[in-house]
Design an enzyme around this catalytic site. Structure first.
Site, PDB file in Angstrom:
ATOM      1  N   LYS A  65       0.849  -1.185   0.000  1.00 46.17           N
ATOM      2  CA  LYS A  65       0.000   0.000   0.000  1.00 46.17           C
ATOM      3  C   LYS A  65       0.889   1.241   0.000  1.00 46.17           C
ATOM      4  CE  LYS A  65      -1.569   2.969   2.755  1.00 46.17           C
ATOM      5  NZ  LYS A  65      -1.693   4.131   1.868  1.00 46.17           N
TER       6      LYS A  65
ATOM      7  N   CYS B 189      13.300  11.553   6.750  1.00 42.96           N
ATOM      8  CA  CYS B 189      13.268  11.120   8.148  1.00 42.96           C
ATOM      9  C   CYS B 189      14.603  11.395   8.823  1.00 42.96           C
ATOM     10  CB  CYS B 189      12.932   9.647   8.239  1.00 42.96           C
ATOM     11  SG  CYS B 189      13.999   8.643   7.197  1.00 42.96           S
TER      12      CYS B 189
ATOM     13  N   VAL C  51       1.009   6.735  13.600  1.00 44.83           N
ATOM     14  CA  VAL C  51       0.437   5.626  12.831  1.00 44.83           C
ATOM     15  C   VAL C  51       1.228   4.345  13.081  1.00 44.83           C
ATOM     16  CG1 VAL C  51      -0.079   4.784  10.512  1.00 44.83           C
ATOM     17  CG2 VAL C  51      -0.512   7.178  11.068  1.00 44.83           C
TER      18      VAL C  51
ATOM     19  N   GLU D 141       8.919  16.476  15.694  1.00 38.65           N
ATOM     20  CA  GLU D 141       9.344  16.384  14.295  1.00 38.65           C
ATOM     21  C   GLU D 141       8.513  17.360  13.463  1.00 38.65           C
ATOM     22  OE1 GLU D 141       8.243  12.930  11.848  1.00 38.65           O
ATOM     23  OE2 GLU D 141      10.340  12.802  11.250  1.00 38.65           O
TER      24      GLU D 141
HETATM   25  P1  NAD Z   1       2.070   8.541   7.768  1.00 37.83           P
HETATM   26  O1  NAD Z   1       2.299   7.779   9.022  1.00 37.83           O
HETATM   27  O2  NAD Z   1       0.981   9.531   7.743  1.00 37.83           O
HETATM   28  O3  NAD Z   1       1.787   7.547   6.561  1.00 37.83           O
HETATM   29  C1  NAD Z   1       2.637   6.462   6.255  1.00 37.83           C
HETATM   30  C2  NAD Z   1       1.831   5.391   5.565  1.00 37.83           C
HETATM   31  O4  NAD Z   1       0.866   4.871   6.494  1.00 37.83           O
HETATM   32  C3  NAD Z   1       1.023   5.889   4.376  1.00 37.83           C
HETATM   33  O5  NAD Z   1       1.009   4.901   3.376  1.00 37.83           O
HETATM   34  C4  NAD Z   1      -0.357   6.082   4.974  1.00 37.83           C
HETATM   35  O6  NAD Z   1      -1.394   6.016   4.026  1.00 37.83           O
HETATM   36  C5  NAD Z   1      -0.424   4.916   5.934  1.00 37.83           C
HETATM   37  N1  NAD Z   1      -1.423   5.074   7.002  1.00 37.83           N
HETATM   38  C6  NAD Z   1      -2.063   6.202   7.428  1.00 37.83           C
HETATM   39  N2  NAD Z   1      -2.940   5.909   8.414  1.00 37.83           N
HETATM   40  C7  NAD Z   1      -2.844   4.585   8.645  1.00 37.83           C
HETATM   41  C8  NAD Z   1      -3.454   3.702   9.575  1.00 37.83           C
HETATM   42  N3  NAD Z   1      -4.381   4.112  10.439  1.00 37.83           N
HETATM   43  N4  NAD Z   1      -3.090   2.395   9.549  1.00 37.83           N
HETATM   44  C9  NAD Z   1      -2.143   1.954   8.695  1.00 37.83           C
HETATM   45  N5  NAD Z   1      -1.531   2.746   7.779  1.00 37.83           N
HETATM   46  C10 NAD Z   1      -1.872   4.050   7.753  1.00 37.83           C
HETATM   47  O7  NAD Z   1       3.480   9.208   7.396  1.00 37.83           O
HETATM   48  P2  NAD Z   1       3.827  10.158   6.160  1.00 37.83           P
HETATM   49  O8  NAD Z   1       3.306  11.516   6.454  1.00 37.83           O
HETATM   50  O9  NAD Z   1       3.431   9.497   4.884  1.00 37.83           O
HETATM   51  O10 NAD Z   1       5.421  10.146   6.213  1.00 37.83           O
HETATM   52  C11 NAD Z   1       6.168  11.002   6.998  1.00 37.83           C
HETATM   53  C12 NAD Z   1       6.695  10.289   8.220  1.00 37.83           C
HETATM   54  O11 NAD Z   1       7.452   9.152   7.835  1.00 37.83           O
HETATM   55  C13 NAD Z   1       7.631  11.133   9.058  1.00 37.83           C
HETATM   56  O12 NAD Z   1       7.357  10.959  10.414  1.00 37.83           O
HETATM   57  C14 NAD Z   1       8.998  10.554   8.720  1.00 37.83           C
HETATM   58  O13 NAD Z   1       9.985  10.774   9.696  1.00 37.83           O
HETATM   59  C15 NAD Z   1       8.680   9.126   8.551  1.00 37.83           C
HETATM   60  N6  NAD Z   1       9.705   8.450   7.767  1.00 37.83           N
HETATM   61  C16 NAD Z   1      10.531   7.566   8.399  1.00 37.83           C
HETATM   62  C17 NAD Z   1      11.542   6.927   7.685  1.00 37.83           C
HETATM   63  C18 NAD Z   1      12.453   5.936   8.352  1.00 37.83           C
HETATM   64  O14 NAD Z   1      13.056   5.117   7.659  1.00 37.83           O
HETATM   65  N7  NAD Z   1      12.592   5.965   9.660  1.00 37.83           N
HETATM   66  C19 NAD Z   1      11.710   7.192   6.321  1.00 37.83           C
HETATM   67  C20 NAD Z   1      10.843   8.100   5.726  1.00 37.83           C
HETATM   68  C21 NAD Z   1       9.833   8.713   6.452  1.00 37.83           C
END
Ligand code: NAD
Length: 493
Positions: free
Chosen positions: A185, A294, A242, A395
């Site tokens: 997804k 991130c 999430v 963050e």
């Molecule tokens: P997000 O948590 O909003 O979304 C991530 C994914 O989860 C998306 O595909 C989203 O549709 C899905 N999602 C949303 N609600 C959900 C639920 N209730 N259940 C399951 N899945 C759900 O994050 P974002 O805004 O897309 O990304 C930014 C975040 O990602 C930042 O916090 C960043 O630091 C983190 N990030 C971490 C890394 C790492 O490797 N540590 C790398 C990139 C980004």
């Protein structure tokens, strides 16, 4: 669908789910727009708003395919990964453009990420030929005891929008090479890019059902993956809020899970640092990709003897950065990825000012009237930030740097560790003793000396400490730990 996506320059495309080896419209018939953050209202693609029925079909297809897939040799599976790598690389320009239009990063970064995606696929293609276990001497002299690795079954992949090629590929490639089937997804914000990746897997000739993609709302399809009894393991990258939820759901039903989440990454500038290099690294680590990595530098902890000089140099450098549409070759910094992200970033900037930090530069809209239509924020540097301020704690995920003063290196490291996160950290120094102290004392999964916080190499383990991760590691050989189970075999002739 593939031909349609081949011309994503300016037009709007329609993306389908990819289930059981074919493109499928969502059961609901409903679609949501993927929007260009540089030009409000420009729809890059109409993407599925899927329902649990679509997810069920994808899981059933994966389940049907996984048994034959695991029986192939590692080299056989690897051959398909090599093909997908070539296809992805050949389409780097097209995929890069789609990515820039969907989430705003510059075209150079977007193409670079796509080429990195191909390199990740090749790395894991080779993994199909590498050793998987150990022979362990048994206390029974006649017996042979050894460990081997077995795939988990169906792996659910949930990925964010900020690295829409690299992250899903560094999850799907190891899942596949070790013999699992995948249900992915992607973030709906970057689902056109996701469709192009899937097109490469399709053309590479993966057997039907081995890789599937279902696009939709996180709360429906993402949560559906976490809950689905047919999914044996869930790998998630995204926000802490999430991620924790996904982990709890997976834990409750006994599925294996892996979470990589946020960061509040510090760079420390020691008194003996090369200040010009430290400024370069702070700007690049903190502001490239509009601060939406991130591993982006967020806290800039400077030892007091060099604080004022470093600050002047930093502000002068930030002043030079050109904000614009990522498709424009002159742009250094694109827009925030979405309206939601823009609102979050500007809210944190207001909060910083309210709580008494001094905004030295940026934090507003660019002057260029041509950019009035996008979610642009000029890169911001705050001075006089103290550890209890919100902008030092949470963050932001945007182009915002917070300068924090430290008495000496010891205090700087204590400040660096004063956070719930522990993803990445860097130190600028010329002293090997400082470097080793920093590596030993800093609570982060990635510690870098004289290099920016945002630097991840695909062949090395990557992941966070503390609240940034579920304490597993991705990438490199470390990936085998999540995507396989160890079996200890004992054979008595
Ligand atoms: P997000 O948590 O909003 O979304 C991530 C994914 O989860 C998306 O595909 C989203 O549709 C899905 N999602 C949303 N609600 C959900 C639920 N209730 N259940 C399951 N899945 C759900 O994050 P974002 O805004 O897309 O990304 C930014 C975040 O990602 C930042 O916090 C960043 O630091 C983190 N990030 C971490 C890394 C790492 O490797 N540590 C790398 C990139 C980004």
């Amino acid at each position: 669908m593939t031909e349609n996506l081949a011309k994503t320059e300016t037009e709007t495309v329609t993306v389908d789910n990819y289930i059981g080896g074919s493109w499928r419209a969502p059961a609901s018939g409903r679609r949501i727009p993927s929007l260009n953050p540089a030009r409000k209202g420009e729809v890059v693609g109409w993407v599925p708003d899927s329902e649990p029925a679509d997810l069920n079909e994808a899981v059933a297809a994966a389940d049907a395919a996984r048994h034959a897939w695991r029986k192939l040799s590692g080299a056989g599976r690897g051959a398909l990964l090599y093909k997908a790598a070539d296809l992805l690389e050949n389409r780097a320009e097209e995929i890069g453009r789609a990515m820039t239009r969907e989430m705003g990063k510059t075209l150079g970064e977007a193409k670079g990420e796509t080429i990195r995606g191909a390199a990740i696929l090749r790395y894991y293609a080779g993994e199909g030929m590498r050793p998987v276990g150990d022979v362990i001497p048994s206390t029974d002299a006649d017996a042979l005891m050894f460990t081997t690795r077995t795939p988990l079954g169906v792996v659910g992949v949930i990925s964010p929008w900020n690295f829409p090629v690299a992250i899903p590929i560094w999850k799907m490639a190891p899942a596949l090479i070790y013999g699992n089937a995948v249900v992915w997804k992607p973030a709906a914000e970057t689902a056109v890019t996701a469709g192009l990746i899937m097109a490469c897997f399709h053309e590479a000739g993966f057997p039907a059902g081995v890789v599937n993609m279902v696009i939709g709302d996180g709360a429906v399809i993402g949560q559906g993956i976490a809950e689905h009894p047919g999914i044996h393991a869930v790998t998630f990258t995204g926000s802490n809020a999430v991620g924790k939820r996904v982990g709890q759901i997976a834990l409750a039903r006994g599925a294996k899970y892996q979470l990589e989440m946020g960061g509040k990454n510090p760079v420390i500038v020691a008194e003996d640092a090369d200040l010009d290099l430290a400024v370069e690294a702070t700007v690049s680590g903190g502001l490239r990709s509009t601060g939406q990595k991130c591993t982006a530098t967020s806290r800039v902890i400077v030892v007091q003897g060099v604080y004022e000089t470093f600050k002047e140099k930093l502000v002068a450098k930030v002043k030079e950065l050109r904000v614009g549409d990522g498709l424009d070759g002159e742009t250094w910094l694109g827009p925030c990825a979405s309206e939601k992200q823009y609102e979050t970033v500007t809210r944190y900037i207001r909060k910083g000012v309210e709580e008494g930090a001094e905004l030295l530069i940026g934090g507003g809209r660019p002057d260029d009237p041509a950019l009035a239509d996008g979610f642009f924020v000029t890169p911001a540097v705050f001075d006089r930030v103290t550890p209890e301020m919100t902008i030092a704690k949470e963050e932001i995920f945007g182009p915002v740097l917070a300068l924090i003063r430290a008495r000496d290196l010891e205090e700087a490291i204590a400040l660096a560790n004063d956070t719930e996160y522990g993803l990445s950290a860097s130190l600028y120094t010329r002293d090997i003793g400082n470097a080793l102290t920093f590596i030993r004392e800093t609570d982060a999964g990635l510690v870098r000396v004289n290099a920016e916080t945002a630097g991840v190499e695909l062949q090395a383990p990557f992941g966070g400490m503390k609240g940034s991760s579920s304490h597993s590691r991705e990438q490199g050989r470390a990936a085998i730990e999540f995507y396989t189970a160890v079996k200890t075999a004992f054979v008595k002739p």
